[in-house]
Design a protein around this motif. Structure first.
Motif, PDB file in Angstrom:
ATOM      1  N   LEU A  74     -11.800 -93.056  60.063  1.00  0.00           N
ATOM      2  CA  LEU A  74     -13.017 -93.365  59.313  1.00  0.00           C
ATOM      3  C   LEU A  74     -13.334 -92.355  58.224  1.00  0.00           C
ATOM      4  N   PHE A  75     -12.522 -91.310  58.055  1.00  0.00           N
ATOM      5  CA  PHE A  75     -12.678 -90.471  56.859  1.00  0.00           C
ATOM      6  C   PHE A  75     -11.922 -91.078  55.688  1.00  0.00           C
ATOM      7  N   HIS A  76     -11.266 -92.216  55.897  1.00  0.00           N
ATOM      8  CA  HIS A  76     -10.491 -92.902  54.864  1.00  0.00           C
ATOM      9  C   HIS A  76     -11.315 -94.062  54.315  1.00  0.00           C
TER      10      HIS A  76
ATOM     11  N   ALA B 191     -20.761 -87.919  54.824  1.00  0.00           N
ATOM     12  CA  ALA B 191     -19.680 -87.100  54.271  1.00  0.00           C
ATOM     13  C   ALA B 191     -18.589 -86.962  55.331  1.00  0.00           C
ATOM     14  N   PRO B 192     -17.752 -87.996  55.496  1.00  0.00           N
ATOM     15  CA  PRO B 192     -16.689 -87.934  56.505  1.00  0.00           C
ATOM     16  C   PRO B 192     -15.554 -87.019  56.062  1.00  0.00           C
TER      17      PRO B 192
ATOM     18  N   ILE C 236     -16.959 -85.248  61.448  1.00  0.00           N
ATOM     19  CA  ILE C 236     -15.580 -84.822  61.715  1.00  0.00           C
ATOM     20  C   ILE C 236     -15.248 -85.214  63.147  1.00  0.00           C
ATOM     21  N   SER C 237     -14.488 -86.289  63.301  1.00  0.00           N
ATOM     22  CA  SER C 237     -14.176 -86.764  64.646  1.00  0.00           C
ATOM     23  C   SER C 237     -13.070 -87.796  64.585  1.00  0.00           C
ATOM     24  N   PRO C 238     -12.240 -87.864  65.631  1.00  0.00           N
ATOM     25  CA  PRO C 238     -11.343 -89.016  65.741  1.00  0.00           C
ATOM     26  C   PRO C 238     -12.178 -90.288  65.881  1.00  0.00           C
ATOM     27  N   ASN C 239     -11.580 -91.424  65.565  1.00  0.00           N
ATOM     28  CA  ASN C 239     -12.300 -92.680  65.710  1.00  0.00           C
ATOM     29  C   ASN C 239     -12.729 -92.910  67.152  1.00  0.00           C
TER      30      ASN C 239
END
Length: 657
Positions: free
Chosen positions: A277-279, A131-132, A110-113
């Motif tokens: 990057l969660f996409h 598991a983003p 869980i983080s911004p790029n």
């Protein structure tokens, strides 16, 4: 940048010869030639870790990544060659193993790029399963996803990168879900100052500090079997409850490869990445595919396409980095088309659009502004990412593209008793997909050794029910006829309307509810609701918007407005007709935007050719250019009519995006 149809001269060795790995895929007719050779003979890497190491072997000194700190300071970046990520990912994967991550264990990210998130995402797939997660989800959703994934290790942002990172970590640790927290630093930030923050009940450390303790010798147990899980991506599905869609290494490598062979640019071309990057698009299209092809990628800063500075400097960024290709949603291209080109953008050759329908006016204006033709694509998380793409040199109006190699697409009729009947080419039905990119299912539970997966009604004999309506022609081109799921896409993030509808229906005065996306110049779409209420009720739309906003489990799904109507529209067969509501929502968005503008006589939303559109009527003396300027901020098709003094209309088409 000139395109090339030649195969790679750099690709050789254990990954397969260049003639097999890089077939020509530049026109619709190439599909049959490609599929004449079985996929298993192509020599694809077996897992994503193999993709990373292979790139390091083939192009150790070629620039792979340039990660910007932000759009306003776009020349400041962290740059790495292909050899460096191979070493960095290996060290980080060994650090994750030291933290207890095994092959069947998930690592939550869980983080911004940022530069380190790229490494961490690939390392999680090498050591275990990535598991983003979108950090802007409600904490209840994040906790539910943590429970489903079973992750005990969380990779998140340090306070300097995003203050919310440690706050989210604290919540998960307090709930007993996470016991190890690894912090990421901002791009090009240098060594961390001081020790990591402390959290009662968890070990907390900077990931960079742990990776420095390990060598870069490839880890033999990092080579996963192609059928093993690589990642878990969350999706709203059709019920509003969060789901984790599982991807195998075969899913990801195959889909990334089909994207890479479809790119019409040579190996010296530079790609641009700005999606989080969660996409899945970020991971497959702008991370794994370039690693396979040896192409450099410039990554935007942590805000991505939400960075105002990015737009202010976008064309200068294209010139500075000599960008050749990018991908984005229609609203991004809508904004870019209105920004004067103040730099040399002659290298820009490819711009791919997806996630939501592309208005023809957006396509036209971007082409006029840049000389680049937008090409559409289609995909969904349950089929890994990309399943269809278009060809700039062979446009098929109305189509989102031809099916990707080795994926089969068809339209089926699903009967009331659940039976499937294949439909002839050109007939509209539910779109179904099969092939090596179709996911094995959603996570429903886990045993001591692995995850238990279930298609939850979307899988049938290897075919995926996409929930979208479409027709497929004889050449494999897909023509969407509506979104059966009616997802609301806010800033590239999918919001299930059921989240809003369930919250509205919980009010005792609401008798029926429907949620749709209203066009928005910043987010593309925002959720709005339409309801019917019981007779005699005094509740207002504002009351209901406040009520629902307090009940939705995801902040992004809180409705921006709720409209009370006498009846909700239905089709001739009694099913909800959301296109009419989307048209009404578009009408209200334009009314709000044009409020107070002299000479605007009428704004009318309607359904035209199966999509919402808006007609704006202005007086003959009105400042028509000013009206057009405002409407160009919305991704919609629009017609502006002028009422002259003798009450005759002089009609012409304008762009509303």
């Amino acid at each position: 940048m000139p395109a090339t149809n030649t195969t790679s001269t750099h690709d050789h060795g254990s990954s397969g010869g260049s003639d097999l790995l890089w077939p020509r895929c530049q026109s619709p007719g190439d599909l049959a030639v490609i599929e004449a050779i079985p996929l298993e003979q192509r020599g694809l890497p077996a897992c994503t870790y193999d993709v990373v190491l292979r790139a390091g072997r083939l192009w150790p000194d070629r620039v792979a990544l340039s990660v910007m700190r932000g759009g306003s300071d776009y020349m400041a970046c962290a740059q790495r060659t292909f050899g460096e990520p191979a070493a960095d990912v290996t060290r980080a994967a060994k650090a994750l193993r030291r933290c207890g991550v095994g092959r069947h264990d998930a690592v939550m990210l869980i983080s911004p790029n940022c530069d380190e998130l790229i490494t961490a995402t690939l390392a999680a797939q090498a050591a275990g399963i990535a598991a983003p997660v979108n950090g802007s989800l409600a904490k209840e959703h994040i906790a539910q996803l943590a429970r489903q994934s079973g992750a005990r290790v969380l990779v998140t942002a340090c306070p300097q990168l995003d203050p919310a990172g440690v706050d989210i970590a604290a919540t998960l640790v307090a709930a007993g879900l996470i016991d190890t927290v690894l912090l990421l630093r901002p791009t090009a930030a240098g060594p961390p100052a001081g020790s990591a923050p402390t959290l009662d009940g968890a070990d907390v450390a900077y990931l960079s500090a742990l990776t420095a303790e390990h060598d870069a010798e490839p880890m033999i147990d990092g080579y996963a079997d192609s059928a093993e899980l690589a990642s878990l991506f969350h999706t709203g599905g059709t019920t509003g409850a969060p789901k984790l869609a599982a991807h195998t290494h075969c899913n990801e490598v195959t889909d990334a490869w089909t994207v890479a062979i479809n790119v019409t640019l040579d190996e010296d071309s530079v790609l641009f990445a700005a999606l989080p990057l969660f996409h899945v698009n970020a991971v497959i299209v702008t991370l794994l595919a370039p690693l396979l092809r040896g192409q450099a990628v410039v990554w935007a800063g942590p805000l991505g396409y939400r960075d105002v500075g990015l737009y202010q400097n976008f064309w200068r960024i294209v010139e500075h980095y000599r960008l050749a290709a990018l991908s984005a949603v229609p609203t991004v291209y809508s904004v870019l088309a209105q920004i004067p080109v103040d730099a040399d953008i002659s290298t820009l050759a490819s711009a791919v659009v997806g996630a939501s329908p592309l208005p023809e006016t957006v396509r036209r204006d971007f082409r006029v502004a840049t000389g680049v033709e937008l090409t559409e694509g289609y995909g969904l998380t349950e089929a890994t990412c990309a399943s269809a793409r278009s060809f700039a040199d062979d446009p098929r109006p109305g189509s989102v593209g031809q099916r990707m190699p080795y994926q089969q697409l068809k339209a089926v009729e699903i009967t009331p008793d659940g039976l499937w009947r294949d439909l002839p080419a050109g007939e509209v039905g539910t779109l179904a997909i099969s092939g090596p990119t179709v996911f094995p299912g959603y996570v429903v539970s886990r045993t001591d050794d692995d995850f238990v997966l279930d298609g939850r009604g979307t899988l049938r004999d290897g075919w995926l029910d996409t929930g979208d309506l479409a027709r497929v022609d004889d050449d494999g081109f897909v023509y969407l006829a509506g979104r059966a799921k009616d997802l609301i896409i806010r800033g590239g993030h999918n919001i299930d309307p059921a989240l809003v509808e369930d919250a509205l229906l919980a009010h005792p005065d609401v008798t029926a509810a429907a949620a749709v996306g209203r066009p928005d110049i910043h987010a593309g779409e925002v959720p709005v609701g339409f309801v019917t209420v019981r007779a005699g009720s005094s509740v207002t739309g504002d009351d209901l918007a406040s009520f629902a906003g307090g009940r939705v489990t995801e902040r992004a799904a809180a409705p921006k407005a709720v409209t009370i109507v006498d009846t909700l529209p239905i089709t001739d067969v009694g099913k909800p007709y959301k296109l009419a509501l989307r048209a009404a929502a578009a009408e209200q968005a334009l009314i709000d935007a044009l409020s107070g503008r002299p000479g605007v006589l009428e704004v009318r939303g309607e359904v035209t050719a199966g999509r919402p559109s808006v007609t704006i009527n202005v007086a003959s003396g009105a400042d028509r250019a000013a009206v057009e300027h405002i409407t160009k901020s919305f991704a919609l098709d629009c017609t502006i009519t002028t009422t002259t003094s003798d009450a005759h209309d002089d009609q012409e088409t304008a762009c509303v995006r």
